[in-house]
Design a protein around this motif. Sequence first.
Motif, PDB file in Angstrom:
ATOM      1  N   GLY A  10     -13.714  -6.495  -1.821  1.00 48.89           N
ATOM      2  CA  GLY A  10     -14.605  -5.450  -2.288  1.00 48.89           C
ATOM      3  C   GLY A  10     -13.873  -4.179  -2.658  1.00 48.89           C
ATOM      4  O   GLY A  10     -12.637  -4.121  -2.690  1.00 48.89           O
ATOM      5  N   LEU A  11     -14.634  -3.144  -2.926  1.00 47.01           N
ATOM      6  CA  LEU A  11     -14.068  -1.834  -3.225  1.00 47.01           C
ATOM      7  C   LEU A  11     -13.906  -1.062  -1.925  1.00 47.01           C
ATOM      8  O   LEU A  11     -14.882  -0.852  -1.192  1.00 47.01           O
ATOM      9  CB  LEU A  11     -14.988  -1.070  -4.183  1.00 47.01           C
ATOM     10  CG  LEU A  11     -14.435   0.242  -4.747  1.00 47.01           C
ATOM     11  CD1 LEU A  11     -13.267  -0.042  -5.693  1.00 47.01           C
ATOM     12  CD2 LEU A  11     -15.526   1.013  -5.469  1.00 47.01           C
ATOM     13  N   ARG A  12     -12.679  -0.644  -1.633  1.00 45.20           N
ATOM     14  CA  ARG A  12     -12.377  -0.052  -0.343  1.00 45.20           C
ATOM     15  C   ARG A  12     -11.726   1.319  -0.506  1.00 45.20           C
ATOM     16  O   ARG A  12     -11.114   1.613  -1.535  1.00 45.20           O
ATOM     17  CB  ARG A  12     -11.432  -0.953   0.464  1.00 45.20           C
ATOM     18  CG  ARG A  12     -11.821  -2.429   0.452  1.00 45.20           C
ATOM     19  CD  ARG A  12     -10.979  -3.253   1.416  1.00 45.20           C
ATOM     20  NE  ARG A  12     -11.290  -2.920   2.803  1.00 45.20           N
ATOM     21  CZ  ARG A  12     -12.344  -3.393   3.456  1.00 45.20           C
ATOM     22  NH1 ARG A  12     -13.185  -4.216   2.865  1.00 45.20           N
ATOM     23  NH2 ARG A  12     -12.559  -3.056   4.706  1.00 45.20           N
ATOM     24  N   SER A  13     -11.841   2.137   0.523  1.00 43.05           N
ATOM     25  CA  SER A  13     -11.062   3.361   0.624  1.00 43.05           C
ATOM     26  C   SER A  13     -10.029   3.177   1.727  1.00 43.05           C
ATOM     27  O   SER A  13     -10.289   2.489   2.725  1.00 43.05           O
ATOM     28  CB  SER A  13     -11.958   4.565   0.917  1.00 43.05           C
ATOM     29  OG  SER A  13     -12.653   4.971  -0.239  1.00 43.05           O
ATOM     30  N   VAL A  14      -8.886   3.779   1.538  1.00 46.60           N
ATOM     31  CA  VAL A  14      -7.747   3.561   2.435  1.00 46.60           C
ATOM     32  C   VAL A  14      -7.255   4.885   2.989  1.00 46.60           C
ATOM     33  O   VAL A  14      -7.206   5.892   2.274  1.00 46.60           O
ATOM     34  CB  VAL A  14      -6.591   2.865   1.692  1.00 46.60           C
ATOM     35  CG1 VAL A  14      -5.488   2.464   2.681  1.00 46.60           C
ATOM     36  CG2 VAL A  14      -7.082   1.655   0.916  1.00 46.60           C
ATOM     37  N   VAL A  15      -6.894   4.871   4.260  1.00 44.08           N
ATOM     38  CA  VAL A  15      -6.194   6.010   4.854  1.00 44.08           C
ATOM     39  C   VAL A  15      -4.904   5.500   5.483  1.00 44.08           C
ATOM     40  O   VAL A  15      -4.921   4.514   6.230  1.00 44.08           O
ATOM     41  CB  VAL A  15      -7.074   6.754   5.891  1.00 44.08           C
ATOM     42  CG1 VAL A  15      -7.620   5.823   6.954  1.00 44.08           C
ATOM     43  CG2 VAL A  15      -6.287   7.899   6.531  1.00 44.08           C
ATOM     44  N   TRP A  16      -3.788   6.132   5.124  1.00 46.83           N
ATOM     45  CA  TRP A  16      -2.490   5.845   5.723  1.00 46.83           C
ATOM     46  C   TRP A  16      -2.143   7.011   6.644  1.00 46.83           C
ATOM     47  O   TRP A  16      -2.052   8.164   6.185  1.00 46.83           O
ATOM     48  CB  TRP A  16      -1.406   5.714   4.657  1.00 46.83           C
ATOM     49  CG  TRP A  16      -1.542   4.525   3.755  1.00 46.83           C
ATOM     50  CD1 TRP A  16      -1.078   3.264   3.968  1.00 46.83           C
ATOM     51  CD2 TRP A  16      -2.159   4.494   2.454  1.00 46.83           C
ATOM     52  NE1 TRP A  16      -1.363   2.450   2.905  1.00 46.83           N
ATOM     53  CE2 TRP A  16      -2.040   3.179   1.955  1.00 46.83           C
ATOM     54  CE3 TRP A  16      -2.810   5.456   1.673  1.00 46.83           C
ATOM     55  CZ2 TRP A  16      -2.530   2.789   0.705  1.00 46.83           C
ATOM     56  CZ3 TRP A  16      -3.309   5.076   0.432  1.00 46.83           C
ATOM     57  CH2 TRP A  16      -3.166   3.768  -0.033  1.00 46.83           C
ATOM     58  N   VAL A  17      -1.958   6.750   7.912  1.00 43.03           N
ATOM     59  CA  VAL A  17      -1.617   7.818   8.851  1.00 43.03           C
ATOM     60  C   VAL A  17      -0.111   8.013   8.893  1.00 43.03           C
ATOM     61  O   VAL A  17       0.667   7.106   8.579  1.00 43.03           O
ATOM     62  CB  VAL A  17      -2.162   7.514  10.269  1.00 43.03           C
ATOM     63  CG1 VAL A  17      -3.681   7.448  10.257  1.00 43.03           C
ATOM     64  CG2 VAL A  17      -1.569   6.227  10.828  1.00 43.03           C
ATOM     65  N   GLN A  18       0.295   9.217   9.291  1.00 45.13           N
ATOM     66  CA  GLN A  18       1.711   9.551   9.401  1.00 45.13           C
ATOM     67  C   GLN A  18       2.204   9.224  10.802  1.00 45.13           C
ATOM     68  O   GLN A  18       1.547   9.546  11.787  1.00 45.13           O
ATOM     69  CB  GLN A  18       1.928  11.036   9.121  1.00 45.13           C
ATOM     70  CG  GLN A  18       3.373  11.505   9.244  1.00 45.13           C
ATOM     71  CD  GLN A  18       4.237  11.039   8.090  1.00 45.13           C
ATOM     72  OE1 GLN A  18       3.800  11.033   6.955  1.00 45.13           O
ATOM     73  NE2 GLN A  18       5.465  10.661   8.385  1.00 45.13           N
ATOM     74  N   GLY A  19       3.375   8.607  10.901  1.00 45.44           N
ATOM     75  CA  GLY A  19       4.007   8.340  12.183  1.00 45.44           C
ATOM     76  C   GLY A  19       3.892   6.893  12.604  1.00 45.44           C
ATOM     77  O   GLY A  19       2.804   6.310  12.561  1.00 45.44           O
ATOM     78  N   GLY A  32       2.546   4.080   8.325  1.00 44.70           N
ATOM     79  CA  GLY A  32       2.369   4.531   9.674  1.00 44.70           C
ATOM     80  C   GLY A  32       1.779   3.490  10.604  1.00 44.70           C
ATOM     81  O   GLY A  32       1.678   2.330  10.285  1.00 44.70           O
ATOM     82  N   GLU A  33       1.408   3.922  11.795  1.00 40.46           N
ATOM     83  CA  GLU A  33       0.804   3.049  12.800  1.00 40.46           C
ATOM     84  C   GLU A  33      -0.566   3.575  13.192  1.00 40.46           C
ATOM     85  O   GLU A  33      -0.674   4.580  13.918  1.00 40.46           O
ATOM     86  CB  GLU A  33       1.707   2.941  14.026  1.00 40.46           C
ATOM     87  CG  GLU A  33       1.102   2.216  15.207  1.00 40.46           C
ATOM     88  CD  GLU A  33       0.527   0.850  14.849  1.00 40.46           C
ATOM     89  OE1 GLU A  33      -0.677   0.617  15.080  1.00 40.46           O
ATOM     90  OE2 GLU A  33       1.297   0.016  14.311  1.00 40.46           O
TER      91      GLU A  33
END
Length: 231
Positions: free
Chosen positions: A21-30, A75-76
């Motif tokens: 599907g259509l998704r939004s993504v967040v990449w965290v730092q660290g 990140g993690e």
Amino acid sequence: MTGPGLNVAATRVGTRALGPGLRSVVWVQGCPFRCAGCVAPEWIPDRPAHRVDPARLADELLADPGVTGLTLSGGEPMAQAAGLASLVRTARSRRRLSVICFTGYRLERLRARPPVPGVEELLALVDVLIDGRYVAGLDDGRGLRGSSNQRVHHLTPRLAGCGYDFTGGPRTAEIAVDGTSALLVGVPAPGLLAAFDSAVAQVRSRLSPPQTPDATPAPPGADRHRPCEDD
């Protein structure tokens, strides 16, 4: 800022490269792992990036009304579990969403010895967890995993019957360009990362003027932002 804040490396609103599907993504730092061949080594250091309130981040990620899911990467993600749990709860209070999360930790470790507070809370909100560190020698170019040692856990049945092949399907990727910044979205197929880096280097070389003692620093070329699938 209310509640646990998030230290975010990057976001992408509306992609089909990181799950069904259509998704939004967040990449965290660290990230506590330093896997050889990590696709985004600049997102490994635990340093300030972009501090954001989970509620405000939910506003951003849901800006596209067609978004049906969230993907958490870095990140993690488990290093910021409490903040991400708050983000997911807020987003789901506004819209029915599936949640995919990458982690370098094994699921058994997360359940037995959570590395930080909030892990149990976040796991209860995740539909699909992809666990394990990235191993470059086991990258078979297939599925949403970075390497074949990583496992796909359907923690809920929400995406189990959706027809998406998490382990053996073809990989897709998108390149998002915003001004002088370029972001590679997805789990790269073999050779794609090198091609992306080469293209970024060519753009930088074209934008950089000849170096002279009196030269004013030129604006940066396409930034080398690349998502790490949580080695």
